[in-house]
Each structure stands twice: as C-alpha cells, then as structure tokens.
Design a protein around this motif. Sequence first.
Motif, short mmCIF file in Angstrom:
data_model
loop_
_atom_site.label_atom_id
_atom_site.label_comp_id
_atom_site.label_asym_id
_atom_site.label_seq_id
_atom_site.Cartn_x
_atom_site.Cartn_y
_atom_site.Cartn_z
N SER A 75 0.82 -1.21 0.00
CA SER A 75 0.00 0.00 0.00
C SER A 75 0.85 1.26 0.00
CB SER A 75 -0.94 0.00 1.21
OG SER A 75 -0.22 0.17 2.42
N ARG A 76 2.12 1.15 0.42
CA ARG A 76 2.99 2.33 0.52
C ARG A 76 3.99 2.43 -0.61
NH1 ARG A 76 3.39 1.17 7.00
NH2 ARG A 76 1.17 1.59 7.36
N GLY A 77 3.82 1.61 -1.63
CA GLY A 77 4.63 1.75 -2.84
C GLY A 77 5.99 1.11 -2.80
N ILE A 78 6.25 0.28 -1.81
CA ILE A 78 7.51 -0.45 -1.79
C ILE A 78 7.47 -1.51 -2.90
CG2 ILE A 78 8.96 -2.02 -0.44
CD1 ILE A 78 7.96 -0.63 2.06
N THR A 79 8.55 -1.62 -3.64
CA THR A 79 8.60 -2.62 -4.71
C THR A 79 9.37 -3.87 -4.30
OG1 THR A 79 10.60 -1.65 -5.69
CG2 THR A 79 8.47 -0.82 -6.47
N HIS A 80 10.33 -3.71 -3.38
CA HIS A 80 11.16 -4.84 -2.94
C HIS A 80 11.36 -4.74 -1.43
CE1 HIS A 80 11.99 -4.45 -7.22
NE2 HIS A 80 12.38 -5.71 -7.21
N LEU A 81 11.04 -5.81 -0.74
CA LEU A 81 11.11 -5.81 0.72
C LEU A 81 11.84 -7.06 1.20
CD1 LEU A 81 10.14 -4.50 3.41
CD2 LEU A 81 8.15 -6.03 3.27
N ALA A 82 12.93 -6.85 1.93
CA ALA A 82 13.64 -7.97 2.54
C ALA A 82 13.09 -8.17 3.95
CB ALA A 82 15.14 -7.70 2.59
N ILE A 83 12.50 -9.33 4.18
CA ILE A 83 12.06 -9.70 5.53
C ILE A 83 13.26 -10.33 6.22
CG2 ILE A 83 10.50 -11.09 6.91
CD1 ILE A 83 9.08 -8.85 5.46
N THR A 84 13.71 -9.71 7.30
CA THR A 84 14.97 -10.11 7.95
C THR A 84 14.72 -10.34 9.44
OG1 THR A 84 15.52 -7.76 8.22
CG2 THR A 84 16.42 -8.88 6.28
N ASP A 85 13.96 -11.36 9.74
CA ASP A 85 13.69 -11.66 11.15
C ASP A 85 14.95 -12.13 11.86
OD1 ASP A 85 10.87 -11.09 11.38
OD2 ASP A 85 10.53 -12.79 10.05
N HIS A 86 14.94 -12.00 13.17
CA HIS A 86 16.10 -12.38 13.96
C HIS A 86 16.31 -13.89 13.91
CE1 HIS A 86 16.75 -8.45 15.84
NE2 HIS A 86 15.45 -8.36 15.99
N ASP A 87 17.39 -14.30 13.24
CA ASP A 87 17.89 -15.67 13.29
C ASP A 87 16.90 -16.72 12.80
OD1 ASP A 87 20.32 -14.73 14.42
OD2 ASP A 87 19.35 -14.60 16.38
N ARG A 88 15.98 -16.34 11.91
CA ARG A 88 15.05 -17.31 11.31
C ARG A 88 14.49 -16.74 10.02
NH1 ARG A 88 11.35 -18.50 16.09
NH2 ARG A 88 10.32 -19.85 14.57
N ILE A 89 13.97 -17.63 9.15
CA ILE A 89 13.47 -17.18 7.85
C ILE A 89 12.03 -17.61 7.59
CG2 ILE A 89 15.80 -17.18 6.88
CD1 ILE A 89 14.99 -19.73 5.31
N GLN A 142 -1.16 -12.15 -3.29
CA GLN A 142 -2.00 -10.98 -3.04
C GLN A 142 -1.39 -9.65 -3.47
OE1 GLN A 142 -3.22 -10.93 1.10
NE2 GLN A 142 -3.69 -13.10 1.12
N ALA A 143 -0.08 -9.60 -3.65
CA ALA A 143 0.58 -8.33 -3.98
C ALA A 143 1.66 -8.58 -5.02
CB ALA A 143 1.16 -7.69 -2.73
N PRO A 144 1.28 -8.91 -6.25
CA PRO A 144 2.27 -9.31 -7.26
C PRO A 144 3.28 -8.23 -7.63
CG PRO A 144 0.09 -8.99 -8.25
CD PRO A 144 -0.11 -8.95 -6.77
N ARG A 145 2.99 -6.97 -7.33
CA ARG A 145 3.96 -5.91 -7.63
C ARG A 145 5.02 -5.77 -6.54
NH1 ARG A 145 0.38 -0.91 -10.21
NH2 ARG A 145 -0.48 -2.11 -11.96
N LEU A 146 4.86 -6.49 -5.46
CA LEU A 146 5.83 -6.46 -4.37
C LEU A 146 6.69 -7.72 -4.41
CD1 LEU A 146 6.96 -5.29 -1.68
CD2 LEU A 146 5.15 -6.59 -0.52
N SER A 147 8.00 -7.54 -4.48
CA SER A 147 8.93 -8.66 -4.45
C SER A 147 9.47 -8.80 -3.03
CB SER A 147 10.07 -8.42 -5.43
OG SER A 147 11.04 -9.46 -5.35
N VAL A 148 9.16 -9.91 -2.38
CA VAL A 148 9.66 -10.16 -1.03
C VAL A 148 10.92 -11.01 -1.12
CG1 VAL A 148 9.21 -11.32 1.16
CG2 VAL A 148 7.43 -9.94 0.11
#
Length: 245
Positions: free
Chosen positions: A38-52, A65-71
């Motif tokens: 919703s905020r226009g981010i195109t690429h987001l790295a999810i970097t949780d502590h010591d787990r994926i 649900q959000a094909p324009r967002l690359s996680v």
Amino acid sequence: MSSEASGGNRAFIDLHCHTSASFDSLAAPSAVVRAAASRGITHLAITDHDRIDGALEAQAVAAAQAPRLSVIVGQEIRTPVGDMIGVFLHEPIPPGMAPAAVIEAVRGQGGLVGIAHPFDRFRGSIGARDAAGFEALAGEVDWIEAWNARLMFGDGNERAAALAARLGIPGVAVSDAHTTLEVGIAGTALRGDPSTPDGLRAALAAQSELVTGRASAYVRLIGPAAMLVQRARGRGRVQPPVAGR
C-alpha cells in the motif's frame, strides 16, 4: 515514496524489516506485506532475527495478493560482535558464528550480506567495538546501513554514512520495521531490478537515493511488550547451537 521512484526501472527497496517470526515483533507477515504494497515499496527484505520462516510466509502472501511487491527472504544474523543482514537465503544461518563465518555461509547460499546499524550504542552493533577490525570486515560486505530509522540517539547513522562513503561501499537506508506502522518509513530508491542477487548488487553500485524517515519513539515502546507476548507464546529469541551437539 514519490511516484518517480516507483516508475520505469526505478525500485524502492527496504533491506531490513521484521515480522512476528522475530522475538520482538507482533507484525503478522501478511500485515507487513499489505502495508508495504500500500505504501509503494517494490522490494522488501524480511529479515527476522535468526530465522526465515516469517520471510517465506510473507513471500507466499505477496505472490498471491501483492504481485507488484517482491519479497526477499533474509535474516538478521547475530554474531558475537554485532548483527549482520543476509538476503536471498534458502536456509537460516545459525546465530553465534563469527562475522567471517556468517559472510561465508551467506555467500554459500548465493546471497548478499550487509552490516546492520553499525554504530548504534544500544543494540548489537559491530562498529561499536574494534574499529580496525570493523573496517576490514566492512570491505567484505555488499552494503552498510547508512541510515537505520530505529536509531534514535547519537550520531551512529552519520558515522555509518561517512564510513560507507570513505570505503566506497554502498550505503542504504532501512526502516528496521518491527510494526506495520514503520513499514516504508525509510528505504533506498534504486535504478534497476534488485530482485536477484546480481540485480541488487548492480543496483547498489549505481546511483541511489536514501529516504531517511525516522521511527516514532512511541512506536519503539511496543517492543518490550512484544517480547513479553512472544515469550509467553514460546517464541523467544533463537539461541546459538550448543557446542558438541
């Protein structure tokens, strides 16, 4: 984020964001994905502590649900001297390894590695200790967090930006979001497609623009409550492997 940053071959990336897979966040992966999209981010790295696992869940949600967002699947990796960031991971990196071993492990998965909040006096920060050793380590990574939106006190961001410039290492801005309110508050506008390791490396090497928002002090107060809730749920901090097992 401006419309220019999201148009054409422009990307807006946040390389440091947490979900409820972290011991200190209650932000569901699906909620983080919705906020980022919703905020226009195109690429987001999810970097949780010591787990994926939270990153993998967020990646699946975004695909549906959000094909324009690359996680990007990443991890904030605890070392004995401070925290590092690995991205494009397929397996979690065990906490507690030396920085050089972390770099080798991330590279072994074909990933990239950065240094998190290097001069933050209140968190695990590699730059807060051996200066000469830190500079040698910094020369081996792909980026340094030149702006971390959760760094509230001191000149850590300024020192990190100056170090990155002096060493010729890309500096990035990150939200370090632990709540959905923080998602997108800071990030890096890039040219190119940072959805692969080679693409991100090339985009970081080109001209970039740092978006340097800052987290509210009130939002930071959610952290201690989140840790209590997560501990009650049995989702405390991942501990380093016990030697000999």
